[in-house]
Motif scaffolding. Sequence first.
Motif, PDB file in Angstrom:
ATOM      1  N   SER A   1     -12.267  14.757   1.886  1.00  0.00           N
ATOM      2  CA  SER A   1     -11.067  15.452   2.351  1.00  0.00           C
ATOM      3  C   SER A   1      -9.842  14.747   1.766  1.00  0.00           C
ATOM      4  N   VAL A   2      -8.880  15.525   1.310  1.00  0.00           N
ATOM      5  CA  VAL A   2      -7.720  14.910   0.667  1.00  0.00           C
ATOM      6  C   VAL A   2      -6.960  14.016   1.656  1.00  0.00           C
ATOM      7  N   ALA A   3      -6.825  14.465   2.889  1.00  0.00           N
ATOM      8  CA  ALA A   3      -6.151  13.628   3.896  1.00  0.00           C
ATOM      9  C   ALA A   3      -7.100  12.519   4.330  1.00  0.00           C
ATOM     10  N   SER A   4      -6.598  11.320   4.296  1.00  0.00           N
ATOM     11  CA  SER A   4      -7.440  10.160   4.582  1.00  0.00           C
ATOM     12  C   SER A   4      -7.632   9.979   6.084  1.00  0.00           C
ATOM     13  N   THR A   5      -8.882   9.798   6.516  1.00  0.00           N
ATOM     14  CA  THR A   5      -9.141   9.565   7.945  1.00  0.00           C
ATOM     15  C   THR A   5     -10.028   8.331   8.117  1.00  0.00           C
TER      16      THR A   5
ATOM     17  N   ALA B   1       0.854  -1.195   0.000  1.00  0.00           N
ATOM     18  CA  ALA B   1       0.000   0.000   0.000  1.00  0.00           C
ATOM     19  C   ALA B   1       0.891   1.246   0.000  1.00  0.00           C
ATOM     20  N   CYS B   2       0.267   2.403  -0.021  1.00  0.00           N
ATOM     21  CA  CYS B   2       0.992   3.682   0.044  1.00  0.00           C
ATOM     22  C   CYS B   2       0.388   4.544   1.148  1.00  0.00           C
ATOM     23  N   GLY B   3       1.215   5.420   1.705  1.00  0.00           N
ATOM     24  CA  GLY B   3       0.745   6.470   2.607  1.00  0.00           C
ATOM     25  C   GLY B   3      -0.048   5.933   3.782  1.00  0.00           C
ATOM     26  N   THR B   4      -1.185   6.554   3.994  1.00  0.00           N
ATOM     27  CA  THR B   4      -2.027   6.178   5.127  1.00  0.00           C
ATOM     28  C   THR B   4      -2.460   4.716   5.039  1.00  0.00           C
ATOM     29  N   SER B   5      -2.734   4.253   3.835  1.00  0.00           N
ATOM     30  CA  SER B   5      -3.132   2.841   3.684  1.00  0.00           C
ATOM     31  C   SER B   5      -1.992   1.917   4.102  1.00  0.00           C
TER      32      SER B   5
ATOM     33  N   ASP C   1       0.993   3.032  -8.056  1.00  0.00           N
ATOM     34  CA  ASP C   1       1.995   2.088  -7.550  1.00  0.00           C
ATOM     35  C   ASP C   1       1.333   0.852  -6.946  1.00  0.00           C
ATOM     36  N   THR C   2       0.229   1.051  -6.276  1.00  0.00           N
ATOM     37  CA  THR C   2      -0.438  -0.089  -5.635  1.00  0.00           C
ATOM     38  C   THR C   2      -1.046  -1.001  -6.694  1.00  0.00           C
ATOM     39  N   LEU C   3      -1.583  -0.371  -7.725  1.00  0.00           N
ATOM     40  CA  LEU C   3      -2.147  -1.152  -8.835  1.00  0.00           C
ATOM     41  C   LEU C   3      -1.041  -1.968  -9.522  1.00  0.00           C
TER      42      LEU C   3
ATOM     43  N   ILE D   1      -3.902  -2.608  -0.335  1.00  0.00           N
ATOM     44  CA  ILE D   1      -4.871  -1.751   0.351  1.00  0.00           C
ATOM     45  C   ILE D   1      -4.858  -0.376  -0.309  1.00  0.00           C
ATOM     46  N   SER D   2      -6.026   0.091  -0.688  1.00  0.00           N
ATOM     47  CA  SER D   2      -6.095   1.410  -1.321  1.00  0.00           C
ATOM     48  C   SER D   2      -7.498   1.973  -1.174  1.00  0.00           C
ATOM     49  N   GLN D   3      -7.600   3.101  -0.527  1.00  0.00           N
ATOM     50  CA  GLN D   3      -8.908   3.757  -0.402  1.00  0.00           C
ATOM     51  C   GLN D   3      -9.493   3.998  -1.791  1.00  0.00           C
ATOM     52  N   SER D   4      -8.728   4.675  -2.644  1.00  0.00           N
ATOM     53  CA  SER D   4      -9.239   5.081  -3.955  1.00  0.00           C
ATOM     54  C   SER D   4      -9.346   3.907  -4.913  1.00  0.00           C
ATOM     55  N   GLY D   5      -8.477   2.914  -4.710  1.00  0.00           N
ATOM     56  CA  GLY D   5      -8.423   1.800  -5.657  1.00  0.00           C
ATOM     57  C   GLY D   5      -7.778   2.192  -6.972  1.00  0.00           C
ATOM     58  N   GLU D   6      -7.169   3.377  -7.020  1.00  0.00           N
ATOM     59  CA  GLU D   6      -6.582   3.858  -8.277  1.00  0.00           C
ATOM     60  C   GLU D   6      -5.098   4.188  -8.144  1.00  0.00           C
TER      61      GLU D   6
ATOM     62  N   LYS E   1       2.108  16.711   9.209  1.00  0.00           N
ATOM     63  CA  LYS E   1       2.891  17.407   8.171  1.00  0.00           C
ATOM     64  C   LYS E   1       2.037  17.746   6.959  1.00  0.00           C
ATOM     65  N   GLU E   2       1.165  16.846   6.539  1.00  0.00           N
ATOM     66  CA  GLU E   2       0.439  17.133   5.302  1.00  0.00           C
ATOM     67  C   GLU E   2      -0.608  18.232   5.471  1.00  0.00           C
ATOM     68  N   LEU E   3      -1.119  18.382   6.694  1.00  0.00           N
ATOM     69  CA  LEU E   3      -2.181  19.377   6.900  1.00  0.00           C
ATOM     70  C   LEU E   3      -1.649  20.723   7.349  1.00  0.00           C
TER      71      LEU E   3
HETATM   72  C1  F6R Z   1      -2.689  10.728   3.468  1.00  0.00           C
HETATM   73  C2  F6R Z   1      -3.259  10.091   2.300  1.00  0.00           C
HETATM   74  C3  F6R Z   1      -2.360   9.368   1.388  1.00  0.00           C
HETATM   75  C4  F6R Z   1      -3.042   8.113   0.820  1.00  0.00           C
HETATM   76  C5  F6R Z   1      -2.145   7.470  -0.240  1.00  0.00           C
HETATM   77  C6  F6R Z   1      -2.720   6.164  -0.736  1.00  0.00           C
HETATM   78  O1  F6R Z   1      -3.668  11.353   4.232  1.00  0.00           O
HETATM   79  O2  F6R Z   1      -4.439  10.167   2.062  1.00  0.00           O
HETATM   80  O3  F6R Z   1      -1.154   9.048   2.001  1.00  0.00           O
HETATM   81  O4  F6R Z   1      -3.291   7.230   1.860  1.00  0.00           O
HETATM   82  O5  F6R Z   1      -2.002   8.355  -1.303  1.00  0.00           O
HETATM   83  O6  F6R Z   1      -3.977   6.348  -1.294  1.00  0.00           O
HETATM   84  P1  F6R Z   1      -4.944   5.141  -1.533  1.00  0.00           P
HETATM   85  O7  F6R Z   1      -5.342   4.574  -0.214  1.00  0.00           O
HETATM   86  O8  F6R Z   1      -6.093   5.717  -2.283  1.00  0.00           O
HETATM   87  O9  F6R Z   1      -4.188   4.119  -2.345  1.00  0.00           O
END
Ligand code: F6R
Length: 609
Positions: free
Chosen positions: A399-403, A300-304, A356-358, A348-353, A491-493
Amino acid sequence: MCGIIGYAGCRPAVPVVIEGLHRLEYRGYDSAGVAFAQNKYLRVIRAKGKLSALEEKLATEQITTATCAMGHTRWATHGVPAERNAHPHSSNDGALAIVHNGIIENFQELKTELTAKGHVFHSETDTEVLVNLIAECRKREPDLLYAFAAALRLAHGAYAVCLMERGAPDTFYAARMSAPLIFGIGAGENFAASDIPAFLPYTRKVIFLDDGDIVQASAKNYRILRLENLQPAAHEPQKILWDMQAAQKNGYRHFMLKEIFEQPRVIADAMAGRVSPQGDAVLLPELDDLPVPARLHIVACGTSWHAALWGRHLLESWAHIPVQTEIASEFRYRDNLPLGKGDMALVISQSGETADTLAALRMAKKQGAAAIGLCNVIGSSIAREASTVLYTQAGPEISVASTKAMCSQMLMLALMALYWQAKQDRPTDAARRKGWLDILASLPAMLEEALPAMHETARRLSRKYAQARNFFYLGRGHCFALALEGALKLKELSYIHAEGYAAGEMKHGPIALIDPAFPTFAVALDDPLFPKTKSNIEEVQARQGKVIALTNEGTGLSADDVWTVPHLPPPLAGFMVLPALQLFSYEMADYLGKDVDQPRNLAKSVTVE
Ligand code: F6R
């Protein structure tokens, strides 16, 4: 990464497109633009900056009631944020205009060829190359759809595009390749957009376009063909069940705050239908056909990725599955992927898009491993390409930042751990499993009750610490994953430099940075690792470092600010820690006057490498 929308119907199209762009602005907000037919011309109006800048410009323009239009909100990839690089881009003859999300990888070669043929470029974008390529193909092709297809076959890379032509002012064209694009079918109107909320007020009937689909749409008709053979694509329209309320602020100051406060409901929704009526078994039919993984690679990336690090503790200790967690952009370029027999990947990916995760998912599948997708967005690329997909059911995260998405990912990881635990049929686990499920079931109410006080503490502390320029976040075990998330959120906010560290790692170097102006946010819950974390906090305090300690009642911890959250056994205590960290970052950023929902330089869906 950029939002696009196309509309053909019976309403004034520009307001429909602008309204849609507002709901896509989370995808990028460096510049925005619209195109529509007016007096036999294709008018293109663009502005640098947020959508409001475009709206101000539109307010000064004479705009006819065109009933077909398209729009774009940009997250810069090729070329700086500037009006010349904003979309739509036009062909040299002004006959075509295009909006594009994605990257045309061979744009430089194409540009050289087109320049030799006399095309002139006014921007640094790959998109302007693409529209001129279509114009070039159009010279030989009487049907624009075919010219469009011919050009797309020459362009390599990722794209979701909408196209309009001066001579066909009531029609838009669209195509998708490795970037999200959804077709919306209304009554006497049709849409294409990067995300469903863009047109949800008008229709719930959608087609999730596939890579290689190419569309022609007017108010009353549409056709979807396959790029490779121009034969009709087979699609069943689907009905969207969630409504616009889920994508609105509902009286909250920001989407982020609303989404933090939605977490009790998110937990309840993620569990709905996934626990047996007796509350003693996890039901995940999506996994029934797969064996228990010999080893699980969570990518996954970032928050995921932080959710993955957290989930690893549960999968290892509850389900006895060895777990490797990897950042997708690293995993995809490893020389010898460490996938053995019986190994599985979980992406794991919130957006599914996320690109890198794909790519990581595709690599794992190529190596013969089953790849499970854990996604929030239904019909997203990862959801469709995974061997099987589990949806987190968190609802749209604006919101751009994932919660709340992270919260739902954590919940699903807990359910997966219990599901695989049961599949191994170890007698001692069964009774404990019921206990864990009872705690999970009680979480929504506990969190609902705790959130207002948490918010209040976060607000108070933000006033005290807002002037800090640096922050450490410390934690051990599952709280290390949360410390990383706390630092990322800050940091991101708020643009305050923050580092997440395993608490025990501080003395190996980072502690050198500690002084009275460099505070530490330590997560030190009442769990078996508490004495160790406490020692690490004391080491910081011994160097005059200020400490906010997030802990439980009764630990007796001494710190500049002791913040207690309700007690839960580890690792489920993470569900109390996460919102506290989110609220602290939210309040810091808001107090500092930052743009909480759309932080600088970021975009919601990262479809580039
Ligand atoms: C941080 C944030 C990003 C995403 C990352 C992965 O708040 O939102 O770090 O978590 O870009 O995105 P998804 O989960 O969509 O693959």
